[in-house]
Design an enzyme around this catalytic site. Structure first.
Site, PDB file in Angstrom:
ATOM      1  N   LYS A  22       0.847  -1.210   0.000  1.00  0.00           N
ATOM      2  CA  LYS A  22       0.000   0.000   0.000  1.00  0.00           C
ATOM      3  C   LYS A  22       0.877   1.254   0.000  1.00  0.00           C
ATOM      4  O   LYS A  22       0.666   2.166  -0.786  1.00  0.00           O
ATOM      5  CB  LYS A  22      -0.886   0.015   1.247  1.00  0.00           C
ATOM      6  CG  LYS A  22      -1.595   1.340   1.453  1.00  0.00           C
ATOM      7  CD  LYS A  22      -2.441   1.370   2.703  1.00  0.00           C
ATOM      8  CE  LYS A  22      -1.699   1.692   3.977  1.00  0.00           C
ATOM      9  NZ  LYS A  22      -1.390   3.119   4.170  1.00  0.00           N
ATOM     10  N   ASN A  23       1.858   1.279   0.900  1.00  0.00           N
ATOM     11  CA  ASN A  23       2.647   2.502   1.044  1.00  0.00           C
ATOM     12  C   ASN A  23       3.561   2.764  -0.147  1.00  0.00           C
ATOM     13  O   ASN A  23       4.022   3.887  -0.339  1.00  0.00           O
ATOM     14  CB  ASN A  23       3.476   2.450   2.336  1.00  0.00           C
ATOM     15  CG  ASN A  23       2.614   2.680   3.567  1.00  0.00           C
ATOM     16  OD1 ASN A  23       1.426   2.995   3.455  1.00  0.00           O
ATOM     17  ND2 ASN A  23       3.201   2.517   4.735  1.00  0.00           N
ATOM     18  N   CYS A 124      -4.206  13.624  13.577  1.00  0.00           N
ATOM     19  CA  CYS A 124      -4.529  12.251  13.251  1.00  0.00           C
ATOM     20  C   CYS A 124      -4.296  11.424  14.486  1.00  0.00           C
ATOM     21  O   CYS A 124      -3.675  11.872  15.439  1.00  0.00           O
ATOM     22  CB  CYS A 124      -3.694  11.801  12.058  1.00  0.00           C
ATOM     23  SG  CYS A 124      -2.564  10.501  12.310  1.00  0.00           S
ATOM     24  N   ARG A 129       1.796  14.850  13.554  1.00  0.00           N
ATOM     25  CA  ARG A 129       2.197  14.588  12.164  1.00  0.00           C
ATOM     26  C   ARG A 129       2.187  15.838  11.281  1.00  0.00           C
ATOM     27  O   ARG A 129       1.362  15.975  10.375  1.00  0.00           O
ATOM     28  CB  ARG A 129       1.310  13.506  11.548  1.00  0.00           C
ATOM     29  CG  ARG A 129       1.475  12.174  12.241  1.00  0.00           C
ATOM     30  CD  ARG A 129       0.702  11.079  11.584  1.00  0.00           C
ATOM     31  NE  ARG A 129       1.376  10.538  10.414  1.00  0.00           N
ATOM     32  CZ  ARG A 129       0.977   9.439   9.779  1.00  0.00           C
ATOM     33  NH1 ARG A 129      -0.071   8.799  10.192  1.00  0.00           N
ATOM     34  NH2 ARG A 129       1.627   8.995   8.726  1.00  0.00           N
ATOM     35  N   ASP A 314       5.305   0.754  11.889  1.00  0.00           N
ATOM     36  CA  ASP A 314       4.060   0.137  11.425  1.00  0.00           C
ATOM     37  C   ASP A 314       3.917  -1.319  11.872  1.00  0.00           C
ATOM     38  O   ASP A 314       2.904  -1.953  11.576  1.00  0.00           O
ATOM     39  CB  ASP A 314       3.965   0.222   9.890  1.00  0.00           C
ATOM     40  CG  ASP A 314       3.610   1.619   9.416  1.00  0.00           C
ATOM     41  OD1 ASP A 314       3.265   2.463  10.257  1.00  0.00           O
ATOM     42  OD2 ASP A 314       3.668   1.872   8.195  1.00  0.00           O
ATOM     43  N   ARG A 406      -8.459  -0.092   5.331  1.00  0.00           N
ATOM     44  CA  ARG A 406      -7.573   0.865   4.661  1.00  0.00           C
ATOM     45  C   ARG A 406      -6.287   0.178   4.225  1.00  0.00           C
ATOM     46  O   ARG A 406      -5.667   0.617   3.258  1.00  0.00           O
ATOM     47  CB  ARG A 406      -7.216   2.016   5.611  1.00  0.00           C
ATOM     48  CG  ARG A 406      -8.356   2.961   5.882  1.00  0.00           C
ATOM     49  CD  ARG A 406      -7.864   4.140   6.672  1.00  0.00           C
ATOM     50  NE  ARG A 406      -6.691   4.737   6.023  1.00  0.00           N
ATOM     51  CZ  ARG A 406      -5.886   5.607   6.587  1.00  0.00           C
ATOM     52  NH1 ARG A 406      -6.094   5.997   7.822  1.00  0.00           N
ATOM     53  NH2 ARG A 406      -4.853   6.106   5.935  1.00  0.00           N
TER      54      ARG A 406
HETATM   55  C1  UD1 Z   1       4.863   6.860   6.159  1.00  0.00           C
HETATM   56  C2  UD1 Z   1       3.929   5.670   6.064  1.00  0.00           C
HETATM   57  C3  UD1 Z   1       3.461   5.265   7.454  1.00  0.00           C
HETATM   58  C4  UD1 Z   1       4.665   5.028   8.373  1.00  0.00           C
HETATM   59  C5  UD1 Z   1       5.617   6.204   8.349  1.00  0.00           C
HETATM   60  C6  UD1 Z   1       6.906   5.958   9.112  1.00  0.00           C
HETATM   61  C7  UD1 Z   1       2.864   5.942   3.907  1.00  0.00           C
HETATM   62  C8  UD1 Z   1       1.642   6.251   3.134  1.00  0.00           C
HETATM   63  N1  UD1 Z   1       2.806   6.038   5.231  1.00  0.00           N
HETATM   64  O1  UD1 Z   1       4.110   7.924   6.725  1.00  0.00           O
HETATM   65  O2  UD1 Z   1       2.672   4.077   7.327  1.00  0.00           O
HETATM   66  O3  UD1 Z   1       4.207   4.825   9.692  1.00  0.00           O
HETATM   67  O4  UD1 Z   1       5.973   6.526   6.996  1.00  0.00           O
HETATM   68  O5  UD1 Z   1       7.542   4.828   8.625  1.00  0.00           O
HETATM   69  O6  UD1 Z   1       3.885   5.583   3.350  1.00  0.00           O
HETATM   70  N2  UD1 Z   1       7.365  14.578  10.272  1.00  0.00           N
HETATM   71  C9  UD1 Z   1       7.559  15.912  10.562  1.00  0.00           C
HETATM   72  N3  UD1 Z   1       7.381  16.825   9.544  1.00  0.00           N
HETATM   73  C10 UD1 Z   1       7.016  16.444   8.276  1.00  0.00           C
HETATM   74  C11 UD1 Z   1       6.833  15.080   7.994  1.00  0.00           C
HETATM   75  C12 UD1 Z   1       7.023  14.173   9.026  1.00  0.00           C
HETATM   76  O7  UD1 Z   1       7.887  16.284  11.685  1.00  0.00           O
HETATM   77  O8  UD1 Z   1       6.883  17.322   7.411  1.00  0.00           O
HETATM   78  C13 UD1 Z   1       7.549  13.585  11.353  1.00  0.00           C
HETATM   79  C14 UD1 Z   1       6.299  12.775  11.646  1.00  0.00           C
HETATM   80  O9  UD1 Z   1       5.412  13.456  12.517  1.00  0.00           O
HETATM   81  C15 UD1 Z   1       6.892  11.525  12.255  1.00  0.00           C
HETATM   82  C16 UD1 Z   1       8.199  11.349  11.474  1.00  0.00           C
HETATM   83  O10 UD1 Z   1       8.492  12.619  10.902  1.00  0.00           O
HETATM   84  O11 UD1 Z   1       7.180  11.734  13.614  1.00  0.00           O
HETATM   85  C17 UD1 Z   1       8.157  10.308  10.371  1.00  0.00           C
HETATM   86  O12 UD1 Z   1       7.043  10.564   9.546  1.00  0.00           O
HETATM   87  P1  UD1 Z   1       7.030  10.227   7.993  1.00  0.00           P
HETATM   88  O13 UD1 Z   1       8.165   9.315   7.674  1.00  0.00           O
HETATM   89  O14 UD1 Z   1       6.899  11.474   7.226  1.00  0.00           O
HETATM   90  O15 UD1 Z   1       5.667   9.414   7.863  1.00  0.00           O
HETATM   91  P2  UD1 Z   1       4.656   9.410   6.641  1.00  0.00           P
HETATM   92  O16 UD1 Z   1       5.385   9.610   5.360  1.00  0.00           O
HETATM   93  O17 UD1 Z   1       3.511  10.302   6.965  1.00  0.00           O
END
Ligand code: UD1
Length: 427
Positions: A22-23, A124, A129, A314, A406
């Protein structure tokens, strides 16, 4: 709303086919926005999040054809996406709030159209996030971005330009957003402290097939050479490592023996080491991997979640469910997301002994769990409750199953085919 009823106590035996990731699929689908040429993706899982992404892309003007997957539609779908013209550069709140991964359209729309308006995803269930890294990276490439009325309004009238950007924190989504934006930027982009998840490597492989030179996938430095136009391409989505790890833990929980067809040990090495320390046997086979646990009790092991190649966040909830039945104690530390322990009160309702201290949870194994009415709070939390239910005495009813839908394709079918007593209760 659908519920799932599970009666615990059956061992899982047989085989389970692992779906496409999915991701990985979500950013790959978004990559179609970069070009007016066709992008064909094989092995896309049939999940609610994929349907949401199709809706989002359609309202941007992408035509999406879904064809049955290989082997007579037994599993997976082939999607052909074509963004001949961008009909709208706005990603509306109604869709973005349902699925955070919608913010991935920001970079590609901005790179192609010089303009994008994407709703902020808001809070969320697993913490704040933020999306500050997506914004900062695009600004480094010359974008002007304002927040207006709950939307990120991004402009790059002269187009984006290649830049060197160092992520202050590893982010999967921000890395993907910038990789796609960089594909249509003028010049070279270098991303330092980039995410190394296999889904990033899959996106890099697809961008390369679309004619974008990308180097360094799987390392912390990615180099992307911008091009003026991308080509038609076909790509097959990698197998879902989180689904693989989840079923491995379910098998371990029931002392079962299963072959996970299409599963790859190399994508979940850290979880494999953890499971082996807990007393679970995992071995690569010609078709995937075999998981079994026959000799003795599970042992408590400590786990700390980290960006890849560390233990995936995850899989944290599922590992915790497994540890509730281990001998001894297990310290589970969550470093990627704040407040990702919503499954704890629900596991406790089934008899688990878990105490939370800040970002760590101390799990003391108990001799038995009991079935209960439990509530899913997010995708991975909900499947952890299903894992606990497989080993609990009596019936568990899992509410708010839409969280499961999902991210897990036909969970109840896959588990019941292996002997689990599980059924979906409609309505
Ligand atoms: C993706 C995955 C999710 C997984 C996560 C971490 C998808 C669709 N989702 O989520 O299933 O749990 O990676 O492996 O692929 N952060 C910030 N600022 C930002 C972006 C992120 O502070 O602009 C922080 C987040 O709050 C979190 C950390 O960085 O604490 C990692 O998040 P991130 O790797 O971005 O997760 P997603 O891409 O949302």
């Amino acid at each position: 709303m659908d519920r799932i009823r599970i009666r615990g106590g059956r061992q899982l035996k047989g085989e389970i086919r692992i779906s496409g990731s999915k991701n990985a699929s979500l950013p790959l689908m978004v990559a179609s926005l970069l070009t007016d040429r066709k992008l064909t993706l094989h092995n896309v899982p049939r999940l609610a999040d994929i349907t949401t992404m199709i809706q989002l892309l359609q309202q941007h003007g992408v035509t999406v054809d879904a064809a049955p997957g290989e082997n007579g539609h037994a599993h997976g779908t082939t999607l052909t996406l074509q963004a001949g013209k961008i009909a709208s550069t706005t990603a509306p709140y109604d869709i973005v709030r349902k699925m955070r991964a919608s913010v991935l359209v920001l970079g590609p729309l901005l790179a192609r159209e010089g303009l994008a308006r994407v709703s902020l995803p808001g809070g969320c269930a697993i913490g704040a996030r933020p999306v500050d890294l997506h914004i900062a990276g695009l600004k480094a490439m010359g974008a002007e971005i304002d927040i207006d009325g709950g939307y990120m309004v991004a402009r790059a009238p002269q187009g984006l330009r290649g830049a060197r950007y160092t992520f202050p924190k590893v982010s999967v989504g921000a890395t993907e957003n910038l990789m796609m934006a960089a594909a249509l930027a003028k010049g070279t982009t270098v991303l330092d402290n980039a995410a190394r998840e296999p889904e990033i490597a899959d996106l890099a492989e697809c961008l390369i097939a679309m004619g974008v030179p990308v180097a360094g996938a799987g390392t912390e430095t990615l180099t992307i050479e911008g091009v003026s136009a991308l080509k038609e391409a076909t790509h097959s989505v990698i197998s879902d490592r989180i689904e693989t790890g989840t079923y491995a833990m379910a098998v371990a929980m029931t002392a079962g023996d299963i072959e996970l067809i299409g599963g790859r040990l190399d994508l979940i090495e850290s979880a494999v080491q953890t499971l082996r320390s807990a007393g679970v046997t995992l071995e690569q086979t010609a078709r995937g991997l075999r998981v079994h646990r026959t000799n003795g009790a599970l042992q408590g092991v400590d786990v700390m979640t980290e960006p890849f190649p560390g233990f995936p966040t995850d899989l944290q909830a599922q590992m915790m469910a497994l540890m509730t039945r281990a001998e001894g104690a297990s310290m589970i530390t969550e470093t990627v997301f704040e407040s990702r322990f919503m499954h704890v009160p629900e596991l406790s309702r089934m008899g688990a002994n878990v105490t939370i201290h800040h970002e760590s949870a101390l799990v003391r194994g108990v001799p038995k769990l009991r079935g209960a009415e439990v509530m899913a709070t997010d995708l991975r939390a909900s499947v952890s409750l299903a894992i606990a239910a497989l080993a609990a005495e009596g019936d568990t009813t899992l509410h708010r199953v839409y969280h499961l839908d999902r991210g897990y394709e036909r969970l109840e079918e896959k588990l019941s085919a292996c002997g689990a007593d599980i059924e979906r209760l409609k309505g």
